[in-house]
Design a protein around this motif. Structure first.
Motif, PDB file in Angstrom:
ATOM      1  N   ALA A  46       0.832  -1.207   0.000  1.00 56.95           N
ATOM      2  CA  ALA A  46       0.000   0.000   0.000  1.00 56.95           C
ATOM      3  C   ALA A  46       0.865   1.256   0.000  1.00 56.95           C
ATOM      4  O   ALA A  46       0.593   2.222  -0.720  1.00 56.95           O
ATOM      5  N   ARG A  47       1.937   1.236   0.786  1.00 56.84           N
ATOM      6  CA  ARG A  47       2.827   2.392   0.840  1.00 56.84           C
ATOM      7  C   ARG A  47       3.588   2.558  -0.481  1.00 56.84           C
ATOM      8  O   ARG A  47       3.741   3.673  -0.984  1.00 56.84           O
ATOM      9  N   LEU A  48       4.040   1.446  -1.048  1.00 60.46           N
ATOM     10  CA  LEU A  48       4.776   1.511  -2.304  1.00 60.46           C
ATOM     11  C   LEU A  48       3.908   2.063  -3.428  1.00 60.46           C
ATOM     12  O   LEU A  48       4.373   2.859  -4.256  1.00 60.46           O
ATOM     13  N   ARG A  49       2.649   1.654  -3.463  1.00 60.56           N
ATOM     14  CA  ARG A  49       1.758   2.138  -4.521  1.00 60.56           C
ATOM     15  C   ARG A  49       1.550   3.644  -4.447  1.00 60.56           C
ATOM     16  O   ARG A  49       1.191   4.283  -5.436  1.00 60.56           O
ATOM     17  N   ASN A  50       1.770   4.223  -3.275  1.00 54.19           N
ATOM     18  CA  ASN A  50       1.668   5.668  -3.104  1.00 54.19           C
ATOM     19  C   ASN A  50       3.017   6.361  -3.280  1.00 54.19           C
ATOM     20  O   ASN A  50       3.150   7.564  -3.022  1.00 54.19           O
ATOM     21  N   GLY A  51       4.035   5.581  -3.677  1.00 51.23           N
ATOM     22  CA  GLY A  51       5.343   6.155  -3.934  1.00 51.23           C
ATOM     23  C   GLY A  51       6.221   6.304  -2.717  1.00 51.23           C
ATOM     24  O   GLY A  51       7.269   6.963  -2.779  1.00 51.23           O
ATOM     25  N   ASN A  52       5.834   5.652  -1.615  1.00 48.65           N
ATOM     26  CA  ASN A  52       6.605   5.743  -0.376  1.00 48.65           C
ATOM     27  C   ASN A  52       7.394   4.454  -0.134  1.00 48.65           C
ATOM     28  O   ASN A  52       7.023   3.390  -0.637  1.00 48.65           O
ATOM     29  N   PRO A  53       8.479   4.506   0.648  1.00 49.05           N
ATOM     30  CA  PRO A  53       9.191   3.276   1.019  1.00 49.05           C
ATOM     31  C   PRO A  53       8.243   2.304   1.723  1.00 49.05           C
ATOM     32  O   PRO A  53       7.400   2.719   2.527  1.00 49.05           O
ATOM     33  N   GLY A  54       8.360   1.020   1.382  1.00 48.23           N
ATOM     34  CA  GLY A  54       7.490   0.015   1.974  1.00 48.23           C
ATOM     35  C   GLY A  54       8.253  -1.210   2.415  1.00 48.23           C
ATOM     36  O   GLY A  54       9.305  -1.544   1.856  1.00 48.23           O
ATOM     37  N   MET A  55       7.731  -1.903   3.421  1.00 45.29           N
ATOM     38  CA  MET A  55       8.385  -3.087   3.966  1.00 45.29           C
ATOM     39  C   MET A  55       8.296  -4.252   2.983  1.00 45.29           C
ATOM     40  O   MET A  55       7.237  -4.525   2.399  1.00 45.29           O
ATOM     41  N   VAL A  56       9.433  -4.957   2.818  1.00 41.96           N
ATOM     42  CA  VAL A  56       9.495  -6.116   1.936  1.00 41.96           C
ATOM     43  C   VAL A  56      10.241  -7.248   2.636  1.00 41.96           C
ATOM     44  O   VAL A  56      10.995  -7.022   3.591  1.00 41.96           O
ATOM     45  N   ILE A  57       9.997  -8.449   2.153  1.00 41.26           N
ATOM     46  CA  ILE A  57      10.680  -9.639   2.684  1.00 41.26           C
ATOM     47  C   ILE A  57      11.654 -10.111   1.620  1.00 41.26           C
ATOM     48  O   ILE A  57      11.267 -10.384   0.478  1.00 41.26           O
ATOM     49  N   ALA A  58      12.941 -10.188   1.977  1.00 48.33           N
ATOM     50  CA  ALA A  58      13.963 -10.536   0.993  1.00 48.33           C
ATOM     51  C   ALA A  58      15.074 -11.321   1.662  1.00 48.33           C
ATOM     52  O   ALA A  58      15.245 -11.278   2.880  1.00 48.33           O
ATOM     53  N   SER A  59      15.822 -12.034   0.852  1.00 43.32           N
ATOM     54  CA  SER A  59      17.010 -12.738   1.344  1.00 43.32           C
ATOM     55  C   SER A  59      18.069 -12.717   0.253  1.00 43.32           C
ATOM     56  O   SER A  59      17.752 -12.805  -0.936  1.00 43.32           O
TER      57      SER A  59
END
Length: 301
Positions: free
Chosen positions: A253-266
Motif C-alpha cells: 500500500a505504501r509503495l503504490r503511493n510512492g513511499n518506502p514500503g516493507m518487503v521480505i527478501a534474502s
C-alpha cells in the motif's frame, strides 16, 4: 480538467516476429491499434530490413522497457563479403569492392577481437544524434559524419555457417547499443575483403524469444478480439533480470503511493535494485534498503 486518454488501459507485453520491410514504429502502431491500447512502446529498434523479436510494451509494462533494453540480445546475420555499402547493409549503394576472400580459419581467427568490451563506431545511417539531428537524416543529405566510437559488450560472436566464398553466417550475443552492421563492416575491413550485412534476425532479446513471436498477419486477424488479449505476457516478464522481493500488505500500500514500503527478501545487498510483488503482481521497482524498498517506479495495476 485533464483529458481522458483514449483506448483501453491494457498492460503487458506482446512479442512480435517483425517481418522485413516494416519499421519498428509501424509495428508498435499496429499493435496499439489492434489492442485498442492507451499506451505502447518497444524495447529496442530493429532496422526496417531486419526481422525477429520486437517486444512491444503496453500500458504499465512500458515502465519496464529500460530493463529489457539493458538485457543481452542475440542476433543471427549473414555477412556479404567483398563489398562495402553506404549503409553497411544490402539496402545501401555499393561504394567499394574487393576480389580477395578469406578462408574459414582466417574468419575464425579474426572474431576474438570483436568479443568482450569493444569500441564500436555506429554506421553513418543510424539513429545516433549529431548536434540534435539524427545521423541518418544528415547522411541522406550527403554529409559524411565523424561519429565517435562507443563501448559495447559482446558476450559471444561465433561463425555458424559458410555457405559459399562470398558469405558467412554469424551469431552475436551483445549488450545494449550494438550495431550488427558495424560488426559486419569492421570484420570485412580486418579481413581485407570488406563486408556488409545481407540479412539480420534478432533471435531473442532479454526474456523474449522469436518462438513466442506473433506475425503481422496474425495481429490483423486477431485484432480487437479476446484471442489477441490472450497472447499478452504479464508486465512482470520485463523484470526477469531483476531480483524479486515480496511486499507485505502494508508495504504494498505504501509503495503504490510512492513511499518506502516493507518487503521480505534474502540474499540481497543493501542498495541493490529489485522489484517488489504482492499477491503475484508487480508493485514497484526500487532499491532495497534493509527491509524496505525505496521505489523508483510504481505500477498501477
Amino acid at each position: 480538467m485533464a483529458r481522458k486518454r483514449k483506448g483501453r488501459a491494457v498492460s503487458g507485453w506482446l512479442v512480435v516476429d517483425k517481418p522485413a520491410g516494416v519499421t519498428s514504429t509501424a509495428v508498435v502502431n499496429k499493435v496499439k491499434w489492434a489492442l485498442e491500447a492507451q499506451k505502447a512502446g518497444h524495447a529496442g529498434t530493429l532496422d526496417p530490413a531486419a526481422t525477429g523479436v520486437l517486444a512491444v510494451a503496453l500500458g504499465e509494462a512500458t515502465k519496464t522497457v529500460p530493463y529489457v533494453t539493458d538485457s543481452l540480445k542475440c542476433y543471427r546475420f549473414m555477412v556479404r563479403l567483398g563489398a562495402a555499402t553506404t549503409t553497411d547493409d544490402a539496402e545501401g549503394e555499393v561504394i567499394e569492392t574487393r576480389d580477395t576472400r578469406p578462408a574459414d580459419a582466417e574468419i575464425a581467427a579474426a572474431l576474438p577481437a570483436f568479443r568482450g568490451e569493444i569500441m564500436q563506431v555506429p554506421p553513418q545511417f543510424s539513429a545516433v544524434k549529431v548536434e540534435g539531428e539524427r545521423a541518418y537524416d544528415l547522411a541522406r543529405e550527403g554529409e559524411t559524419l565523424d561519429l565517435a566510437a562507443r563501448p559495447l559488450w559482446v558476450e559471444g560472436l561465433e561463425m555458424i555457417a559458410r555457405p559459399d566464398a562470398d558469405h558467412v553466417e554469424l551469431e552475436m550475443i551483445c549488450g545494449k547499443g550494438g550495431y550488427v552492421r558495424s560488426i559486419a563492416r569492421d570484420l570485412g575491413r580486418v579481413l581485407g575483403c570488406l563486408g556488409h550485412v545481407a540479412w539480420l534476425r534478432r533471435v531473442w532479446s532479454g526474456p523474449f524469444d522469436a518462438d513466442q513471436g506473433i506475425g503481422m498477419d496474425e495481429i490483423d486477424r486477431m485484432a480487437r478480439t479476446p484471442e489477441l488479449d490472450a497472447r499478452l505476457l504479464p508486465l512482470e516478464t520485463g523484470l526477469a533480470d531483476l531480483p524479486r522481493v515480496e511486499a507485505t500488505a502494508e508495504g504494498a500500500a505504501r509503495l503504490r503511493n510512492g513511499n518506502p514500503g516493507m518487503v521480505i527478501a534474502s540474499g540481497l545487498e543493501y542498495g541493490e535494485e529489485c522489484w517488489a510483488a504482492h499477491q503475484g503482481r508487480a508493485v514497484a521497482v526500487g532499491r532495497y534498503m534493509g527491509g524496505e524498498l525505496h521505489p523508483s517506479r510504481v505500477f498501477v495495476t
